[in-house]
Design a protein around this motif. Structure first.
Motif, PDB file in Angstrom:
ATOM      1  N   THR A   1     -69.805   5.528 -72.200  1.00 14.63           N
ATOM      2  CA  THR A   1     -70.812   4.607 -71.703  1.00 14.63           C
ATOM      3  C   THR A   1     -70.254   3.813 -70.541  1.00 14.63           C
ATOM      4  OG1 THR A   1     -70.115   2.862 -73.199  1.00 14.63           O
ATOM      5  CG2 THR A   1     -71.806   4.374 -74.005  1.00 14.63           C
ATOM      6  N   GLY A   2     -71.155   3.388 -69.652  1.00  9.52           N
ATOM      7  CA  GLY A   2     -70.756   2.555 -68.526  1.00  9.52           C
ATOM      8  C   GLY A   2     -70.514   1.128 -68.966  1.00  9.52           C
ATOM      9  N   ARG A   3     -70.056   0.335 -68.036  1.00  9.66           N
ATOM     10  CA  ARG A   3     -69.802  -1.069 -68.313  1.00  9.66           C
ATOM     11  C   ARG A   3     -70.670  -1.910 -67.388  1.00  9.66           C
ATOM     12  NH1 ARG A   3     -66.410  -1.742 -72.415  1.00  9.66           N
ATOM     13  NH2 ARG A   3     -65.827  -3.820 -71.798  1.00  9.66           N
ATOM     14  N   VAL A   4     -71.092  -3.049 -67.874  1.00  9.29           N
ATOM     15  CA  VAL A   4     -71.953  -3.959 -67.137  1.00  9.29           C
ATOM     16  C   VAL A   4     -71.190  -5.254 -66.878  1.00  9.29           C
ATOM     17  CG1 VAL A   4     -74.090  -5.273 -67.273  1.00  9.29           C
ATOM     18  CG2 VAL A   4     -73.989  -2.993 -68.206  1.00  9.29           C
ATOM     19  N   PRO A   5     -71.320  -5.816 -65.673  1.00 12.64           N
ATOM     20  CA  PRO A   5     -70.682  -7.115 -65.426  1.00 12.64           C
ATOM     21  C   PRO A   5     -71.173  -8.165 -66.411  1.00 12.64           C
ATOM     22  CG  PRO A   5     -71.413  -6.132 -63.370  1.00 12.64           C
ATOM     23  CD  PRO A   5     -71.966  -5.278 -64.477  1.00 12.64           C
ATOM     24  N   SER A   6     -70.271  -9.029 -66.803  1.00 15.64           N
ATOM     25  CA  SER A   6     -70.628 -10.131 -67.696  1.00 15.64           C
ATOM     26  C   SER A   6     -69.867 -11.372 -67.274  1.00 15.64           C
ATOM     27  CB  SER A   6     -70.310  -9.782 -69.153  1.00 15.64           C
ATOM     28  OG  SER A   6     -68.920  -9.665 -69.329  1.00 15.64           O
ATOM     29  N   ILE A   7     -70.290 -12.500 -67.783  1.00 18.14           N
ATOM     30  CA  ILE A   7     -69.634 -13.764 -67.457  1.00 18.14           C
ATOM     31  C   ILE A   7     -68.369 -13.897 -68.293  1.00 18.14           C
ATOM     32  CG2 ILE A   7     -69.856 -16.273 -67.579  1.00 18.14           C
ATOM     33  CD1 ILE A   7     -72.791 -15.943 -66.846  1.00 18.14           C
ATOM     34  N   ALA A   8     -67.246 -14.123 -67.607  1.00 15.81           N
ATOM     35  CA  ALA A   8     -65.965 -14.301 -68.276  1.00 15.81           C
ATOM     36  C   ALA A   8     -65.635 -15.773 -68.489  1.00 15.81           C
ATOM     37  CB  ALA A   8     -64.845 -13.649 -67.469  1.00 15.81           C
ATOM     38  N   CYS A   9     -66.134 -16.633 -67.589  1.00 19.57           N
ATOM     39  CA  CYS A   9     -65.803 -18.050 -67.667  1.00 19.57           C
ATOM     40  C   CYS A   9     -66.888 -18.861 -66.965  1.00 19.57           C
ATOM     41  CB  CYS A   9     -64.451 -18.307 -66.998  1.00 19.57           C
ATOM     42  SG  CYS A   9     -63.969 -20.043 -66.895  1.00 19.57           S
ATOM     43  N   ILE A  10     -67.199 -20.010 -67.534  1.00 15.39           N
ATOM     44  CA  ILE A  10     -68.075 -20.988 -66.895  1.00 15.39           C
ATOM     45  C   ILE A  10     -67.313 -22.297 -66.861  1.00 15.39           C
ATOM     46  CG2 ILE A  10     -70.174 -22.368 -67.108  1.00 15.39           C
ATOM     47  CD1 ILE A  10     -71.555 -19.945 -68.309  1.00 15.39           C
ATOM     48  N   GLY A  11     -67.216 -22.865 -65.672  1.00 11.65           N
ATOM     49  CA  GLY A  11     -66.542 -24.144 -65.503  1.00 11.65           C
ATOM     50  C   GLY A  11     -67.469 -25.169 -64.893  1.00 11.65           C
ATOM     51  N   VAL A  12     -67.407 -26.379 -65.420  1.00  7.89           N
ATOM     52  CA  VAL A  12     -68.135 -27.507 -64.856  1.00  7.89           C
ATOM     53  C   VAL A  12     -67.070 -28.462 -64.345  1.00  7.89           C
ATOM     54  CG1 VAL A  12     -69.777 -29.373 -65.297  1.00  7.89           C
ATOM     55  CG2 VAL A  12     -69.986 -27.202 -66.538  1.00  7.89           C
ATOM     56  N   ILE A  13     -67.126 -28.744 -63.049  1.00 10.78           N
ATOM     57  CA  ILE A  13     -66.102 -29.566 -62.406  1.00 10.78           C
ATOM     58  C   ILE A  13     -66.773 -30.806 -61.851  1.00 10.78           C
ATOM     59  CG2 ILE A  13     -64.346 -29.630 -60.605  1.00 10.78           C
ATOM     60  CD1 ILE A  13     -64.254 -26.526 -60.910  1.00 10.78           C
ATOM     61  N   GLY A  14     -66.215 -31.961 -62.168  1.00 10.49           N
ATOM     62  CA  GLY A  14     -66.808 -33.234 -61.770  1.00 10.49           C
ATOM     63  C   GLY A  14     -66.705 -33.514 -60.288  1.00 10.49           C
ATOM     64  N   LYS A  15     -67.354 -34.582 -59.884  1.00 11.21           N
ATOM     65  CA  LYS A  15     -67.395 -34.993 -58.480  1.00 11.21           C
ATOM     66  C   LYS A  15     -65.996 -35.247 -57.926  1.00 11.21           C
ATOM     67  CE  LYS A  15     -69.470 -38.475 -55.522  1.00 11.21           C
ATOM     68  NZ  LYS A  15     -70.407 -39.587 -55.468  1.00 11.21           N
ATOM     69  N   HIS A  16     -65.114 -35.715 -58.772  1.00  9.36           N
ATOM     70  CA  HIS A  16     -63.746 -36.027 -58.355  1.00  9.36           C
ATOM     71  C   HIS A  16     -62.793 -34.868 -58.651  1.00  9.36           C
ATOM     72  CE1 HIS A  16     -65.019 -40.109 -57.560  1.00  9.36           C
ATOM     73  NE2 HIS A  16     -65.581 -40.127 -58.768  1.00  9.36           N
ATOM     74  N   ASN A  17     -63.335 -33.661 -58.735  1.00  9.71           N
ATOM     75  CA  ASN A  17     -62.581 -32.430 -58.988  1.00  9.71           C
ATOM     76  C   ASN A  17     -61.854 -32.437 -60.327  1.00  9.71           C
ATOM     77  OD1 ASN A  17     -63.483 -31.316 -56.613  1.00  9.71           O
ATOM     78  ND2 ASN A  17     -61.705 -31.993 -55.443  1.00  9.71           N
ATOM     79  N   ASN A  18     -62.399 -33.165 -61.275  1.00 13.02           N
ATOM     80  CA  ASN A  18     -61.851 -33.179 -62.627  1.00 13.02           C
ATOM     81  C   ASN A  18     -62.635 -32.191 -63.482  1.00 13.02           C
ATOM     82  OD1 ASN A  18     -64.002 -35.059 -62.142  1.00 13.02           O
ATOM     83  ND2 ASN A  18     -63.728 -35.834 -64.218  1.00 13.02           N
ATOM     84  N   PRO A  19     -61.951 -31.349 -64.256  1.00  6.10           N
ATOM     85  CA  PRO A  19     -62.668 -30.391 -65.098  1.00  6.10           C
ATOM     86  C   PRO A  19     -63.406 -31.111 -66.224  1.00  6.10           C
ATOM     87  CG  PRO A  19     -60.321 -30.289 -65.527  1.00  6.10           C
ATOM     88  CD  PRO A  19     -60.508 -31.245 -64.396  1.00  6.10           C
ATOM     89  N   LEU A  20     -64.717 -30.884 -66.295  1.00  2.85           N
ATOM     90  CA  LEU A  20     -65.520 -31.492 -67.349  1.00  2.85           C
ATOM     91  C   LEU A  20     -65.706 -30.555 -68.530  1.00  2.85           C
ATOM     92  CD1 LEU A  20     -68.308 -33.167 -65.176  1.00  2.85           C
ATOM     93  CD2 LEU A  20     -66.280 -34.232 -66.169  1.00  2.85           C
ATOM     94  N   HIS A  21     -65.788 -29.259 -68.229  1.00  2.00           N
ATOM     95  CA  HIS A  21     -65.997 -28.281 -69.300  1.00  2.00           C
ATOM     96  C   HIS A  21     -65.562 -26.901 -68.811  1.00  2.00           C
ATOM     97  CE1 HIS A  21     -67.758 -26.356 -72.779  1.00  2.00           C
ATOM     98  NE2 HIS A  21     -68.282 -25.472 -71.961  1.00  2.00           N
ATOM     99  N   ILE A  22     -64.878 -26.164 -69.682  1.00  2.00           N
ATOM    100  CA  ILE A  22     -64.490 -24.782 -69.397  1.00  2.00           C
ATOM    101  C   ILE A  22     -64.770 -23.962 -70.649  1.00  2.00           C
ATOM    102  CG2 ILE A  22     -62.607 -23.198 -68.817  1.00  2.00           C
ATOM    103  CD1 ILE A  22     -61.235 -25.564 -67.397  1.00  2.00           C
ATOM    104  N   SER A  23     -65.563 -22.922 -70.490  1.00  3.96           N
ATOM    105  CA  SER A  23     -65.848 -21.995 -71.592  1.00  3.96           C
ATOM    106  C   SER A  23     -65.421 -20.602 -71.177  1.00  3.96           C
ATOM    107  CB  SER A  23     -67.340 -21.958 -71.922  1.00  3.96           C
ATOM    108  OG  SER A  23     -67.734 -23.120 -72.581  1.00  3.96           O
ATOM    109  N   LEU A  24     -64.770 -19.884 -72.098  1.00  6.85           N
ATOM    110  CA  LEU A  24     -64.334 -18.512 -71.848  1.00  6.85           C
ATOM    111  C   LEU A  24     -65.126 -17.569 -72.745  1.00  6.85           C
ATOM    112  CD1 LEU A  24     -60.488 -19.136 -71.865  1.00  6.85           C
ATOM    113  CD2 LEU A  24     -62.015 -19.081 -69.900  1.00  6.85           C
ATOM    114  N   PHE A  25     -65.429 -16.380 -72.220  1.00  7.99           N
ATOM    115  CA  PHE A  25     -66.230 -15.404 -72.957  1.00  7.99           C
ATOM    116  C   PHE A  25     -65.605 -14.026 -72.866  1.00  7.99           C
ATOM    117  CE2 PHE A  25     -68.865 -18.662 -71.060  1.00  7.99           C
ATOM    118  CZ  PHE A  25     -69.375 -19.259 -72.189  1.00  7.99           C
ATOM    119  N   PRO A  26     -65.269 -13.358 -73.915  1.00  8.36           N
ATOM    120  CA  PRO A  26     -65.025 -13.910 -75.248  1.00  8.36           C
ATOM    121  C   PRO A  26     -63.717 -14.691 -75.244  1.00  8.36           C
ATOM    122  CG  PRO A  26     -64.565 -11.563 -75.253  1.00  8.36           C
ATOM    123  CD  PRO A  26     -65.086 -11.915 -73.882  1.00  8.36           C
ATOM    124  N   ALA A  27     -63.713 -15.806 -75.890  1.00  9.89           N
ATOM    125  CA  ALA A  27     -62.593 -16.751 -75.838  1.00  9.89           C
ATOM    126  C   ALA A  27     -61.290 -16.154 -76.360  1.00  9.89           C
ATOM    127  CB  ALA A  27     -62.939 -18.010 -76.629  1.00  9.89           C
TER     128      ALA A  27
END
Length: 172
Positions: free
Chosen positions: A2-28
């Motif tokens: 079977t073929g492979r489909v692109p998927s999300i590996a990571c979602i990051g939310v970075i604050g206004k001051h370049n501080n990481p607010l949230h990082i999620s990894l898939f699959p963690a």
């Protein structure tokens, strides 16, 4: 095979001051958190370099291709909060529903707009919560504790967005 489909590996939310607010990894369990923290930090200069050329459009498109497998895409809110999505081009096995996108050679910038819109909506809903107090500055961690987003509803929504996204999706 079977073929492979692109998927999300990571979602990051970075604050206004370049501080990481949230990082999620898939699959963690298959991802190295430190590696993705470095990747997210490396894209901050790209945001700064492109910022003078941006007008009302919030989509920064492809920030950088890390290698032949990982690519980073960015979006900035009007308040300066940045969303970064790292896409794994060989993410998950294709199903019958994914057969069209499994044959895609690459991604268009528009493929990630539904994910970014959904992330922005989730972030807005978090800020509208009367019991959530957002971090004011990057240095408040010393006074008030962590500046990370710990809302279970927000984290659950980020996980839903990552699971629901695939190339070609129009609404999440």
């Amino acid at each position: 095979m079977t073929g492979r489909v692109p998927s999300i590996a990571c979602i990051g939310v970075i604050g206004k001051h370049n501080n990481p607010l949230h990082i999620s990894l898939f699959p963690a369990e298959e991802r190295a958190p430190l590696e993705f923290q470095f990747l997210l930090s490396s894209c901050l200069d790209i945001f700064e370099a492109r910022l003078p050329h941006k007008t009302a459009d919030q989509d920064f498109g492809l920030l950088q291709a890390v290698d032949e497998r990982l690519a980073m895409y960015g979006w900035m809110t009007n308040t300066g909060v940045k969303f970064v999505v790292v896409v794994d081009m060989e993410g998950r096995p294709a199903t019958a529903l994914d057969s069209k996108s499994a044959t895609a050679v690459g991604l268009r910038d528009a493929d990630l707009k539904p994910a970014f819109r959904a992330l922005q909506t989730a972030y807005i809903m978090l800020l509208r919560n009367a019991f959530y107090s957002p971090p004011i500055a990057a240095n408040i961690e010393q006074r008030l504790g962590s500046t990370q987003i710990t809302s279970r509803n927000f984290i659950r929504e980020v996980q839903r967005i990552a699971g629901a996204w695939y190339p070609g999706v129009t609404n999440i």
